[in-house]
Design an enzyme around this catalytic site. Structure first.
Site, PDB file in Angstrom:
ATOM      1  N   ASN A 215      67.533  15.361  31.206  1.00  0.00           N
ATOM      2  CA  ASN A 215      68.024  15.953  32.685  1.00  0.00           C
ATOM      3  C   ASN A 215      69.069  14.948  33.360  1.00  0.00           C
ATOM      4  OD1 ASN A 215      66.635  13.774  34.290  1.00  0.00           O
ATOM      5  ND2 ASN A 215      64.897  14.487  33.193  1.00  0.00           N
ATOM      6  N   ASP A 284      58.949  17.014  31.954  1.00  0.00           N
ATOM      7  CA  ASP A 284      57.559  17.783  31.957  1.00  0.00           C
ATOM      8  C   ASP A 284      57.049  18.247  30.590  1.00  0.00           C
ATOM      9  OD1 ASP A 284      57.201  17.196  34.640  1.00  0.00           O
ATOM     10  OD2 ASP A 284      58.221  19.056  35.112  1.00  0.00           O
ATOM     11  N   LYS A 294      68.597  16.644  11.055  1.00  0.00           N
ATOM     12  CA  LYS A 294      69.355  17.312  11.923  1.00  0.00           C
ATOM     13  C   LYS A 294      69.230  19.073  11.502  1.00  0.00           C
ATOM     14  CE  LYS A 294      74.191  18.519  13.274  1.00  0.00           C
ATOM     15  NZ  LYS A 294      75.469  18.513  12.749  1.00  0.00           N
ATOM     16  N   ASP A 311      51.418  13.275  32.725  1.00  0.00           N
ATOM     17  CA  ASP A 311      52.017  12.860  34.078  1.00  0.00           C
ATOM     18  C   ASP A 311      51.766  11.411  34.207  1.00  0.00           C
ATOM     19  OD1 ASP A 311      52.365  12.671  36.847  1.00  0.00           O
ATOM     20  OD2 ASP A 311      52.554  14.712  37.240  1.00  0.00           O
ATOM     21  N   PHE A 328      58.121  10.373  43.817  1.00  0.00           N
ATOM     22  CA  PHE A 328      59.593  10.798  44.296  1.00  0.00           C
ATOM     23  C   PHE A 328      59.210  12.320  43.907  1.00  0.00           C
ATOM     24  CE2 PHE A 328      63.235   8.192  45.693  1.00  0.00           C
ATOM     25  CZ  PHE A 328      62.434   6.917  45.962  1.00  0.00           C
ATOM     26  N   LYS A 346      48.877  14.703  43.884  1.00  0.00           N
ATOM     27  CA  LYS A 346      48.952  13.261  42.888  1.00  0.00           C
ATOM     28  C   LYS A 346      48.067  12.320  43.711  1.00  0.00           C
ATOM     29  CE  LYS A 346      52.797  14.888  40.195  1.00  0.00           C
ATOM     30  NZ  LYS A 346      53.760  14.438  39.262  1.00  0.00           N
TER      31      LYS A 346
HETATM   32  N1  CTP Z   1      56.104  12.233  37.205  1.00  0.00           N
HETATM   33  C1  CTP Z   1      55.725  11.420  36.494  1.00  0.00           C
HETATM   34  N2  CTP Z   1      55.232  11.998  35.223  1.00  0.00           N
HETATM   35  C2  CTP Z   1      55.501  13.161  34.648  1.00  0.00           C
HETATM   36  C3  CTP Z   1      56.432  14.111  35.812  1.00  0.00           C
HETATM   37  C4  CTP Z   1      56.438  13.407  36.885  1.00  0.00           C
HETATM   38  O1  CTP Z   1      55.179  10.162  36.373  1.00  0.00           O
HETATM   39  N3  CTP Z   1      55.367  13.872  33.496  1.00  0.00           N
HETATM   40  C5  CTP Z   1      56.403  11.496  38.515  1.00  0.00           C
HETATM   41  C6  CTP Z   1      57.854  11.332  38.918  1.00  0.00           C
HETATM   42  O2  CTP Z   1      58.061   9.941  38.603  1.00  0.00           O
HETATM   43  C7  CTP Z   1      57.608  11.605  40.615  1.00  0.00           C
HETATM   44  C8  CTP Z   1      56.558  12.615  40.522  1.00  0.00           C
HETATM   45  O3  CTP Z   1      55.753  12.486  39.592  1.00  0.00           O
HETATM   46  O4  CTP Z   1      57.381  10.478  41.109  1.00  0.00           O
HETATM   47  C9  CTP Z   1      57.237  13.997  40.970  1.00  0.00           C
HETATM   48  O5  CTP Z   1      57.946  14.274  39.992  1.00  0.00           O
HETATM   49  P1  CTP Z   1      58.798  15.673  39.789  1.00  0.00           P
HETATM   50  O6  CTP Z   1      59.482  15.965  38.579  1.00  0.00           O
HETATM   51  O7  CTP Z   1      59.467  16.059  41.221  1.00  0.00           O
HETATM   52  O8  CTP Z   1      57.533  16.817  39.913  1.00  0.00           O
HETATM   53  P2  CTP Z   1      56.523  17.101  38.826  1.00  0.00           P
HETATM   54  O9  CTP Z   1      55.375  16.691  39.295  1.00  0.00           O
HETATM   55  O10 CTP Z   1      56.963  16.952  37.631  1.00  0.00           O
HETATM   56  O11 CTP Z   1      56.400  18.770  39.125  1.00  0.00           O
HETATM   57  P3  CTP Z   1      57.556  19.809  39.236  1.00  0.00           P
HETATM   58  O12 CTP Z   1      58.286  19.582  37.871  1.00  0.00           O
HETATM   59  O13 CTP Z   1      56.722  21.180  38.824  1.00  0.00           O
HETATM   60  O14 CTP Z   1      58.354  20.201  40.502  1.00  0.00           O
END
Ligand code: CTP
Length: 400
Positions: A215, A284, A294, A311, A328, A346
């Site tokens: 990303n 995610d 490849k 997560d 965040f 969370k």
């Molecule tokens: N985070 C994490 N592990 C993941 C996804 C997220 O530790 N697999 C943590 C990020 O570091 C951040 C928080 O969760 O502090 C929120 O991340 P964000 O990407 O905004 O949200 P998601 O929980 O992934 O939900 P969505 O993508 O549906 O908005």
């Protein structure tokens, strides 16, 4: 709002200036510090005097400037002891590669080095040098030694240099240094003795031997948070996904690639940690079956099966005795609503929300801090400034 700039007047600061083009910026620094009401005493090395004259600093601070270890006018001929005994902080800006090496070696071969050795106040240095001098393993080794000795290192920044090259080594701007001094007087030692773990950057999920899913996260916010935590006196571990940034000097840097690598790194560290700040933009999903070779092109449709990643933040906040957890949230719509839902889901005492389209990759951001008491808006500012405000806010919640 958590921004505050209470008076730091009556504080005494010894401003050390070493040889480098950035010495001209120290004049503005001396002016701004004096304007803050801080009593500034200036000590210049011989090389610094080649770049800018002592009279400039005498005029700007209204105080004598010291350049000589063998100053005969000093009380008892002990300028080195007297000067550092009566200050609340020593700030060396710019700190040249040579000065950093002498400091790391515990040398006392000029007045400034001697004062730094004979001190019982915090020492902060703002390095400034050519990018190759900065990157040289000798300089990095010296900086690590200094950091281990409790010296705070702020900057440098990246950008165009006096020599025409582009890279790390520019001294921070005078206004940024003043902000840092103000914060240090207000928050110095705020997180002293605390162990902080920060995750930063994106993750990279392999598809095959050469491709992957990632990303747009640059890692700038996470690195700024790690740096602000170091500045506040914490012992900091930074777990970073792949970024193009030069990492801040932390106690432990663990570089990872995928979300699973990041999870394992966090799991290995977390039992020691007091405060966990999860800034990383963790993917995610990951690819169910990574192809070791490849993947070859064909005319047929190609589907890639994705499976959910763990997560990491949720795993940490669900521990029986979790550290203080800060999340965040980068949202593209319904910022506050989505972020608050995330905070509750969370189970976080604090979540930092920002608009993905404004913050990702940028040097500035506007943040909304969401905690049990409601929301606190941090208007648009540099990520470093936001990180310092965030650390103050974390500390105030942590103390409750
Ligand atoms: N985070 C994490 N592990 C993941 C996804 C997220 O530790 N697999 C943590 C990020 O570091 C951040 C928080 O969760 O502090 C929120 O991340 P964000 O990407 O905004 O949200 P998601 O929980 O992934 O939900 P969505 O993508 O549906 O908005």
């Amino acid at each position: 709002m958590t921004t505050c700039a209470s008076s730091v007047s009556k504080k005494r600061l010894l401003l050390g200036i070493t040889g480098g083009v950035a010495a001209y910026k120290a004049a503005e620094l001396a002016r701004l510090l004096t304007q803050e009401g801080i009593e500034v005493r200036t000590v210049m090395t011989k090389s610094a005097c080649h770049f800018v004259g002592p009279v400039t600093f005498q005029s700007l601070t209204g105080n004598p400037v010291y350049t000589d270890l063998w100053e005969t006018n000093a009380v008892n001929n002990m300028a080195h002891i007297n000067l550092s005994r009566h200050v609340d902080m020593i700030l060396v800006a710019p700190a040249s590669a040579d000065f950093i090496a002498r400091l790391a070696g515990g040398m006392a071969d000029d007045l400034l080095a001697t004062l730094c050795l004979a001190r019982d106040c915090p020492l902060i240095i703002a390095p400034a040098m050519n990018r190759q001098m900065w990157e040289n393993p000798a300089t990095q080794r010296n900086l690590s030694l200094l950091q281990r000795d409790g010296v705070r290192i702020i900057g440098p920044a990246s950008g165009e240099q006096a020599c025409g090259e582009i890279g790390m080594g520019r001294m921070l701007e005078a206004s940024e240094l003043v902000e840092m001094v103000r914060t240090a007087f207000q928050t110095g030692g705020l997180l002293q003795g605390k162990k902080v773990l920060v995750t930063a950057g994106p993750t990279f999920e392999a598809i095959d031997a050469v491709r992957g899913i990632t990303n747009k996260s640059s890692g700038k916010m996470g690195y700024a948070v790690a740096r602000a935590a170091v500045d506040a006196g914490a012992t900091v571990t930074l777990v970073s996904g792949p970024t193009c940034l030069v990492p801040p000097i932390v106690d432990k840097l663990i570089q990872v690639v995928s979300a699973e690598d990041m999870l394992h790194a966090v799991q290995a560290e977390i039992s020691q940690i007091d405060i966990f700040i999860s800034v990383a933009a963790v993917a995610d999903y990951r690819v169910a079956r990574v192809c070791q070779q490849k993947i070859k092109k064909s005319d047929k449709k190609l589907s890639i099966e994705l499976i959910p990643n763990p997560d990491i933040l949720m795993m940490v906040s669900s521990l029986p005795e979790p550290p203080f957890c800060v999340g965040f949230a980068a949202e593209t719509e319904d910022l506050e609503k989505n972020a608050e839902l995330k905070r509750r889901k969370k189970n976080l005492p604090l979540l930092v929300a920002n608009l993905a389209q404004d913050a990702i990759g940028s040097d500035e951001s506007e943040l909304i801090l969401l905690d049990g008491a409601g929301k606190h808006v941090l208007p648009k500012a540099s990520k470093m400034e936001q990180a310092r405000h965030l650390i103050k806010h974390i500390n105030s919640l942590y103390q409750q």
